[in-house]
Scaffold this active site. Structure first.
Site, mmCIF file in Angstrom:
data_model
loop_
_atom_site.group_PDB
_atom_site.id
_atom_site.type_symbol
_atom_site.label_atom_id
_atom_site.label_comp_id
_atom_site.label_asym_id
_atom_site.label_seq_id
_atom_site.Cartn_x
_atom_site.Cartn_y
_atom_site.Cartn_z
ATOM 1 N N HIS A 245 3.851 -2.514 41.950
ATOM 2 C CA HIS A 245 3.189 -2.422 43.252
ATOM 3 C C HIS A 245 2.729 -3.838 43.602
ATOM 4 O O HIS A 245 1.914 -4.438 42.884
ATOM 5 C CB HIS A 245 2.007 -1.455 43.210
ATOM 6 C CG HIS A 245 2.428 -0.030 42.976
ATOM 7 N ND1 HIS A 245 1.806 0.812 42.077
ATOM 8 C CD2 HIS A 245 3.435 0.696 43.530
ATOM 9 C CE1 HIS A 245 2.400 1.988 42.098
ATOM 10 N NE2 HIS A 245 3.393 1.944 42.970
ATOM 11 N N GLU B 104 -1.044 -5.076 43.585
ATOM 12 C CA GLU B 104 -1.884 -4.872 42.403
ATOM 13 C C GLU B 104 -1.800 -6.165 41.583
ATOM 14 O O GLU B 104 -0.903 -6.358 40.768
ATOM 15 C CB GLU B 104 -1.432 -3.637 41.637
ATOM 16 C CG GLU B 104 -1.619 -2.364 42.469
ATOM 17 C CD GLU B 104 -1.153 -1.095 41.783
ATOM 18 O OE1 GLU B 104 -0.853 -1.136 40.568
ATOM 19 O OE2 GLU B 104 -1.084 -0.044 42.453
ATOM 20 N N HIS C 250 -0.695 -2.085 36.037
ATOM 21 C CA HIS C 250 -1.159 -1.569 37.327
ATOM 22 C C HIS C 250 -2.663 -1.749 37.472
ATOM 23 O O HIS C 250 -3.402 -1.817 36.493
ATOM 24 C CB HIS C 250 -0.824 -0.076 37.454
ATOM 25 C CG HIS C 250 0.629 0.207 37.624
ATOM 26 N ND1 HIS C 250 1.226 0.320 38.859
ATOM 27 C CD2 HIS C 250 1.613 0.366 36.707
ATOM 28 C CE1 HIS C 250 2.523 0.557 38.700
ATOM 29 N NE2 HIS C 250 2.777 0.586 37.391
ATOM 30 N N GLU D 85 -3.212 0.908 33.238
ATOM 31 C CA GLU D 85 -3.918 0.984 34.521
ATOM 32 C C GLU D 85 -5.338 0.473 34.322
ATOM 33 O O GLU D 85 -6.080 1.010 33.485
ATOM 34 C CB GLU D 85 -3.937 2.433 34.997
ATOM 35 C CG GLU D 85 -4.427 2.653 36.388
ATOM 36 C CD GLU D 85 -3.317 2.589 37.419
ATOM 37 O OE1 GLU D 85 -3.551 1.960 38.475
ATOM 38 O OE2 GLU D 85 -2.249 3.189 37.203
#
Length: 327
Positions: A22, A25, A124, A186
Site C-alpha cells: 500500500h 503506508e 504494513h 502490521e
C-alpha cells in the site's frame, strides 16, 4: 520423564521483505529503502561458520502507488493474490495492481510451488491502535508462530499479537500468501501518508528480530515449544448507514476508540450516532475488536473486526538439516 519431540522443518534459505504494497503506508516504504541502501554498501552476503546463510530479497511492491502516496492506483494490490486473480488473463484493461500481482508472483513464487520464497514478510501500517501484529492464514504454521514468540520476547515495550484469518490457500489474497511461509507485519497507530519515528523504529526492530530468528534457526538452534494466544477472525462489523444514501450515520464510540484487543462484551458501547445516541454491541458472545476505525477500511464497509482468542500449543522446532545443540 517423557521428552517432547522436536519438529524438524526445512531451512529458510530465501526470505523476502516487502514494503509499499500500500503506497501510503510509509514505514515499510522507508524501511525497505533504508535496507536497500545498507545492502548496497555490503560487498557480499554475510555467512556464519555454521552454514546459516540466507538470501534476503528486498521488494518495493507497488512503485506507482508509492510515487503518488496512494493506497493503490486501480485496485487494492493486497487483495490480488488469490488463485483466480493470479491465473487470469492479462488484457489491456487489466488493472495495474492485477498486473503487478502477477509480476510479484513470478518474482516471489509461483504461489504454492516448490520454488516459492521460503518466507515472505510484508510490511504494513494501520491507523488503528494495534501495536505490532503478525497477520497470517494459519494457526499451525510453526515457523510464523515461533517468529511471533521471538518478537514478543525481544520487543517487550510493544504489544505483539498473532492474528489468524481462516482462509484456504486458494482464497488467501495477500502478498505474503505467495511464500511457503508468510505474514503481514502490521504496525500502528500511524496515519497514512506520514511516517512516525516510533512506529518506524518498532517495525525496523520487528524485521531485524525476524531475520535474527531465521539466522538462528538455519544455524541449528532448537526453539522450545510452549503456548501462545491466537486471535482468529470471526466477522467484520460495518458502520450504521442511512438506508437511502448509504452514508454512515455513526462513528466508533469514544469508549471503544483505540481499545483494540480489549474484550467487547454484549451491551458495551459500540457506536455513537451523529445525533448523540449510543448504539451497543448486540452480539451473542464477547469478542476481541481490532482494526478499530481503520481509515483504509471505510471504503470496504468495515468499522472493526472481531476475533476469538484461544490458547494454542506449539511444538519445539529446529532446522531438519543441521545437527546442533540448543543454546
Amino acid at each position: 520423564m517423557e521428552v517432547e519431540e522436536v519438529e524438524r522443518l526445512p531451512r529458510l534459505s530465501r526470505v523476502a521483505v516487502c514494503g509499499g504494497t500500500h503506497g501510503n503506508e510509509l514505514s515499510g516504504v522507508y524501511l525497505v529503502r533504508e535496507l536497500l541502501k545498507v545492502k548496497k554498501k555490503k560487498k557480499k552476503e554475510e555467512e556464519d561458520e555454521d552454514g546459516g546463510a540466507m538470501s534476503v530479497l528486498l521488494v518495493l511492491s507497488n512503485p506507482r502507488a508509492m510515487q503518488q502516496c496512494l493506497r493503490y492506483i486501480d485496485t487494492d494490490l493486497n487483495r490480488c493474490f488469490t488463485h483466480a486473480c493470479l491465473i487470469g488473463p492479462t488484457l489491456d484493461k487489466t488493472p495495474y495492481e492485477m498486473r503487478r500481482a502477477r509480476e510479484l508472483n513470478a518474482m516471489l513464487g509461483p504461489k504454492g510451488s516448490a520454488g516459492a520464497m521460503d518466507l515472505i514478510c510484508d510490511l504494513h501500517n494501520t491507523t488503528a491502535n494495534m501495536g505490532l501484529s503478525l497477520i497470517t492464514y494459519s494457526d499451525h504454521d510453526w515457523i510464523c508462530m515461533h517468529i511471533f514468540r521471538h518478537l514478543q520476547r525481544q520487543i517487550p515495550d510493544t504489544p505483539v499479537r498473532y492474528i489468524h484469518y481462516d482462509v484456504t490457500s486458494k482464497e488467501s489474497y495477500s502478498l505474503d500468501s505467495v511464500g511457503k511461509h508468510g505474514f503481514a507485519m502490521e504496525v500502528g497507530p500511524q496515519p497514512h501518508g506520514v511516517v512516525r519515528s516510533n512506529i518506524y523504529t518498532t517495525m525496523k526492530s520487528g524485521v531485524q528480530y525476524m531475520l535474527d530468528w531465521v539466522h538462528f534457526f538455519n544455524s541449528g538452534v532448537i526453539f522450545d515449544g510452549g503456548f501462545m494466544d491466537v486471535f482468529t477472525v470471526v466477522k467484520h462489523i460495518d458502520y450504521p448507514r442511512d438506508g437511502e444514501t448509504h452514508n454512515i450515520t455513526a462513528a466508533i464510540h469514544p469508549q471503544l476508540q483505540d481499545r483494540d484487543f480489549c474484550l467487547l462484551r454484549p451491551g458495551d458501547p459500540l457506536f455513537q450516532t451523529f445525533s448523540g445516541e449510543t448504539l451497543r454491541y448486540t452480539g451473542s458472545e464477547p469478542l476481541y475488536p481490532f482494526f478499530i476505525n481503520e481509515s483504509a477500511y471505510y471504503e470496504k464497509g468495515i468499522a472493526l473486526c472481531l476475533a476469538r482468542k484461544r490458547r494454542v500449543k506449539i511444538p519445539s522446532v529446529r532446522d531438519k538439516a543441521t545437527h546442533f545443540q540448543p543454546c
